[in-house]
Design a protein around this motif. Structure first.
Motif, PDB file in Angstrom:
ATOM      1  N   ARG A   5      45.036  31.262  38.479  1.00  0.00           N
ATOM      2  CA  ARG A   5      43.844  31.705  37.765  1.00  0.00           C
ATOM      3  C   ARG A   5      42.929  32.375  38.775  1.00  0.00           C
ATOM      4  NH1 ARG A   5      41.627  31.393  33.168  1.00  0.00           N
ATOM      5  NH2 ARG A   5      42.940  29.739  32.385  1.00  0.00           N
ATOM      6  N   VAL A   6      42.583  33.622  38.504  1.00  0.00           N
ATOM      7  CA  VAL A   6      41.678  34.381  39.359  1.00  0.00           C
ATOM      8  C   VAL A   6      40.303  34.310  38.723  1.00  0.00           C
ATOM      9  CG1 VAL A   6      41.190  36.622  40.381  1.00  0.00           C
ATOM     10  CG2 VAL A   6      43.566  35.886  40.091  1.00  0.00           C
ATOM     11  N   HIS A   7      39.382  33.644  39.401  1.00  0.00           N
ATOM     12  CA  HIS A   7      38.017  33.469  38.905  1.00  0.00           C
ATOM     13  C   HIS A   7      37.166  34.688  39.252  1.00  0.00           C
ATOM     14  CE1 HIS A   7      38.650  29.250  37.881  1.00  0.00           C
ATOM     15  NE2 HIS A   7      39.363  29.178  38.983  1.00  0.00           N
ATOM     16  N   ASN A   8      35.997  34.753  38.687  1.00  0.00           N
ATOM     17  CA  ASN A   8      34.997  35.792  38.973  1.00  0.00           C
ATOM     18  C   ASN A   8      35.443  37.192  38.573  1.00  0.00           C
ATOM     19  OD1 ASN A   8      33.327  33.797  40.065  1.00  0.00           O
ATOM     20  ND2 ASN A   8      34.279  34.016  42.060  1.00  0.00           N
ATOM     21  N   CYS A   9      36.357  37.291  37.645  1.00  0.00           N
ATOM     22  CA  CYS A   9      36.739  38.575  37.057  1.00  0.00           C
ATOM     23  C   CYS A   9      36.578  38.408  35.555  1.00  0.00           C
ATOM     24  CB  CYS A   9      38.188  38.920  37.379  1.00  0.00           C
ATOM     25  SG  CYS A   9      38.500  39.281  39.092  1.00  0.00           S
ATOM     26  N   ASN A  10      35.685  39.174  34.948  1.00  0.00           N
ATOM     27  CA  ASN A  10      35.415  38.977  33.533  1.00  0.00           C
ATOM     28  C   ASN A  10      35.788  40.149  32.644  1.00  0.00           C
ATOM     29  OD1 ASN A  10      34.387  36.367  33.886  1.00  0.00           O
ATOM     30  ND2 ASN A  10      32.444  37.207  34.555  1.00  0.00           N
ATOM     31  N   ASP A  11      36.145  41.288  33.214  1.00  0.00           N
ATOM     32  CA  ASP A  11      36.506  42.440  32.394  1.00  0.00           C
ATOM     33  C   ASP A  11      37.184  43.489  33.270  1.00  0.00           C
ATOM     34  OD1 ASP A  11      36.758  43.795  30.025  1.00  0.00           O
ATOM     35  OD2 ASP A  11      34.612  43.950  29.639  1.00  0.00           O
ATOM     36  N   GLY A  12      37.758  44.493  32.625  1.00  0.00           N
ATOM     37  CA  GLY A  12      38.342  45.598  33.361  1.00  0.00           C
ATOM     38  C   GLY A  12      39.855  45.631  33.343  1.00  0.00           C
ATOM     39  N   TRP A  13      40.490  44.776  32.569  1.00  0.00           N
ATOM     40  CA  TRP A  13      41.940  44.767  32.473  1.00  0.00           C
ATOM     41  C   TRP A  13      42.342  44.478  31.043  1.00  0.00           C
ATOM     42  CZ3 TRP A  13      39.328  40.357  33.719  1.00  0.00           C
ATOM     43  CH2 TRP A  13      39.668  39.204  33.022  1.00  0.00           C
ATOM     44  N   PRO A  41      40.855  39.792  28.689  1.00  0.00           N
ATOM     45  CA  PRO A  41      39.484  39.485  29.127  1.00  0.00           C
ATOM     46  C   PRO A  41      38.706  38.798  28.003  1.00  0.00           C
ATOM     47  CG  PRO A  41      39.786  41.861  28.873  1.00  0.00           C
ATOM     48  CD  PRO A  41      41.113  41.227  28.644  1.00  0.00           C
ATOM     49  N   PRO A  42      37.725  37.976  28.360  1.00  0.00           N
ATOM     50  CA  PRO A  42      36.948  37.266  27.342  1.00  0.00           C
ATOM     51  C   PRO A  42      36.353  38.189  26.275  1.00  0.00           C
ATOM     52  CG  PRO A  42      36.409  36.419  29.513  1.00  0.00           C
ATOM     53  CD  PRO A  42      37.301  37.617  29.722  1.00  0.00           C
ATOM     54  N   SER A  43      36.041  39.439  26.618  1.00  0.00           N
ATOM     55  CA  SER A  43      35.469  40.357  25.626  1.00  0.00           C
ATOM     56  C   SER A  43      36.482  40.778  24.566  1.00  0.00           C
ATOM     57  CB  SER A  43      34.916  41.600  26.328  1.00  0.00           C
ATOM     58  OG  SER A  43      35.956  42.294  26.992  1.00  0.00           O
ATOM     59  N   HIS A  44      37.780  40.583  24.809  1.00  0.00           N
ATOM     60  CA  HIS A  44      38.830  40.948  23.869  1.00  0.00           C
ATOM     61  C   HIS A  44      39.599  39.731  23.347  1.00  0.00           C
ATOM     62  CE1 HIS A  44      38.211  44.769  25.959  1.00  0.00           C
ATOM     63  NE2 HIS A  44      38.703  45.339  24.874  1.00  0.00           N
ATOM     64  N   SER A  45      39.149  38.546  23.663  1.00  0.00           N
ATOM     65  CA  SER A  45      39.918  37.340  23.349  1.00  0.00           C
ATOM     66  C   SER A  45      39.038  36.308  22.658  1.00  0.00           C
ATOM     67  CB  SER A  45      40.486  36.758  24.647  1.00  0.00           C
ATOM     68  OG  SER A  45      41.101  35.521  24.421  1.00  0.00           O
ATOM     69  N   CYS A  46      39.674  35.423  21.903  1.00  0.00           N
ATOM     70  CA  CYS A  46      38.935  34.309  21.309  1.00  0.00           C
ATOM     71  C   CYS A  46      38.752  33.183  22.324  1.00  0.00           C
ATOM     72  CB  CYS A  46      39.658  33.796  20.064  1.00  0.00           C
ATOM     73  SG  CYS A  46      41.309  33.175  20.391  1.00  0.00           S
ATOM     74  N   LEU A  53      44.746  35.103  34.175  1.00  0.00           N
ATOM     75  CA  LEU A  53      45.829  34.187  34.494  1.00  0.00           C
ATOM     76  C   LEU A  53      47.086  34.968  34.845  1.00  0.00           C
ATOM     77  CD1 LEU A  53      46.319  31.112  34.463  1.00  0.00           C
ATOM     78  CD2 LEU A  53      47.096  31.372  32.113  1.00  0.00           C
ATOM     79  N   LEU A  54      47.730  34.556  35.940  1.00  0.00           N
ATOM     80  CA  LEU A  54      49.001  35.116  36.379  1.00  0.00           C
ATOM     81  C   LEU A  54      50.004  33.970  36.473  1.00  0.00           C
ATOM     82  CD1 LEU A  54      47.629  37.109  39.460  1.00  0.00           C
ATOM     83  CD2 LEU A  54      48.065  38.031  37.185  1.00  0.00           C
ATOM     84  N   ALA A  55      51.277  34.261  36.324  1.00  0.00           N
ATOM     85  CA  ALA A  55      52.314  33.253  36.489  1.00  0.00           C
ATOM     86  C   ALA A  55      53.266  33.700  37.576  1.00  0.00           C
ATOM     87  CB  ALA A  55      53.074  33.030  35.186  1.00  0.00           C
ATOM     88  N   ALA A  56      53.633  32.778  38.451  1.00  0.00           N
ATOM     89  CA  ALA A  56      54.549  33.072  39.544  1.00  0.00           C
ATOM     90  C   ALA A  56      55.697  32.084  39.508  1.00  0.00           C
ATOM     91  CB  ALA A  56      53.824  32.994  40.883  1.00  0.00           C
ATOM     92  N   ARG A  57      56.872  32.568  39.117  1.00  0.00           N
ATOM     93  CA  ARG A  57      58.062  31.723  39.134  1.00  0.00           C
ATOM     94  C   ARG A  57      58.556  31.623  40.571  1.00  0.00           C
ATOM     95  NH1 ARG A  57      62.574  34.220  35.830  1.00  0.00           N
ATOM     96  NH2 ARG A  57      62.726  35.464  37.696  1.00  0.00           N
ATOM     97  N   SER A  58      58.901  30.423  41.026  1.00  0.00           N
ATOM     98  CA  SER A  58      59.392  30.230  42.394  1.00  0.00           C
ATOM     99  C   SER A  58      60.814  30.759  42.483  1.00  0.00           C
ATOM    100  CB  SER A  58      59.339  28.758  42.779  1.00  0.00           C
ATOM    101  OG  SER A  58      58.018  28.317  42.784  1.00  0.00           O
ATOM    102  N   ASP A  59      60.927  32.072  42.701  1.00  0.00           N
ATOM    103  CA  ASP A  59      62.226  32.728  42.660  1.00  0.00           C
ATOM    104  C   ASP A  59      62.666  33.237  44.024  1.00  0.00           C
ATOM    105  OD1 ASP A  59      64.480  33.660  41.259  1.00  0.00           O
ATOM    106  OD2 ASP A  59      63.614  35.662  41.112  1.00  0.00           O
ATOM    107  N   GLY A  60      61.734  33.731  44.826  1.00  0.00           N
ATOM    108  CA  GLY A  60      62.068  34.275  46.137  1.00  0.00           C
ATOM    109  C   GLY A  60      61.358  33.515  47.239  1.00  0.00           C
ATOM    110  N   ASP A  61      61.521  33.980  48.465  1.00  0.00           N
ATOM    111  CA  ASP A  61      60.913  33.308  49.617  1.00  0.00           C
ATOM    112  C   ASP A  61      59.396  33.222  49.497  1.00  0.00           C
ATOM    113  OD1 ASP A  61      63.406  33.065  50.720  1.00  0.00           O
ATOM    114  OD2 ASP A  61      63.187  34.772  52.088  1.00  0.00           O
ATOM    115  N   TRP A  62      58.758  34.351  49.085  1.00  0.00           N
ATOM    116  CA  TRP A  62      57.305  34.390  49.038  1.00  0.00           C
ATOM    117  C   TRP A  62      56.753  33.451  47.970  1.00  0.00           C
ATOM    118  CZ3 TRP A  62      53.270  35.892  45.779  1.00  0.00           C
ATOM    119  CH2 TRP A  62      52.048  36.111  46.404  1.00  0.00           C
ATOM    120  N   THR A  63      57.303  33.484  46.761  1.00  0.00           N
ATOM    121  CA  THR A  63      56.783  32.625  45.689  1.00  0.00           C
ATOM    122  C   THR A  63      57.106  31.158  45.960  1.00  0.00           C
ATOM    123  OG1 THR A  63      58.737  33.197  44.377  1.00  0.00           O
ATOM    124  CG2 THR A  63      56.680  34.334  43.843  1.00  0.00           C
ATOM    125  N   ARG A  64      58.230  30.862  46.606  1.00  0.00           N
ATOM    126  CA  ARG A  64      58.515  29.476  46.994  1.00  0.00           C
ATOM    127  C   ARG A  64      57.492  28.996  48.017  1.00  0.00           C
ATOM    128  NH1 ARG A  64      63.901  30.605  45.977  1.00  0.00           N
ATOM    129  NH2 ARG A  64      64.325  31.438  48.045  1.00  0.00           N
TER     130      ARG A  64
END
Length: 119
Positions: A5-13, A41-46, A53-64
């Protein structure tokens, strides 16, 4: 799977766009990787939760390594008996958002989306 979860971003995506994420942990500070944004973004969502929110599956060296770093930080927080958010906080750098759907999905009453992973 690690949820980021990336905080302090409220719009622009828009949901479905992606960002390049650089997480400052261990010796991997110069690596950035693409992640699809899972939330609108909260302006487009209930939902009114700030950030996205991003999801990272532990698939490669970096995500592991990212998942192991997160688990170590959470373990330290549990040992210190800290209260509040159960997640681990790290500093990140974002580049984007990029692409996404060229169709305004908000114009339709129902939408069926299919996603896949290219190897």
């Amino acid at each position: 799977m690690t949820l980021i979860r990336v905080h302090n971003c409220n719009d622009g995506w828009l949901a479905g766009q992606h960002v390049r994420l650089r997480v400052f942990f261990s010796d991997r500070v110069f690596e950035s990787h693409p992640f699809t944004i899972l939330s609108a973004p909260p302006s487009h969502s209930c939902l009114s939760s700030p950030g996205f929110l991003l999801a990272a599956r532990s698939d490669g060296d970096w995500t592991r390594a990212l998942n192991n770093s997160r688990q170590q930080q959470e373990h330290l927080k549990i040992n210190e008996k800290s209260e509040g958010d159960s997640g681990a906080f790290v500093q990140v750098m974002l580049d984007g958002p990029y692409r996404g759907s060229s169709i305004d999905l908000g114009l339709y009453e129902s939408v069926f989306l299919v996603a896949g992973v290219l190897n």
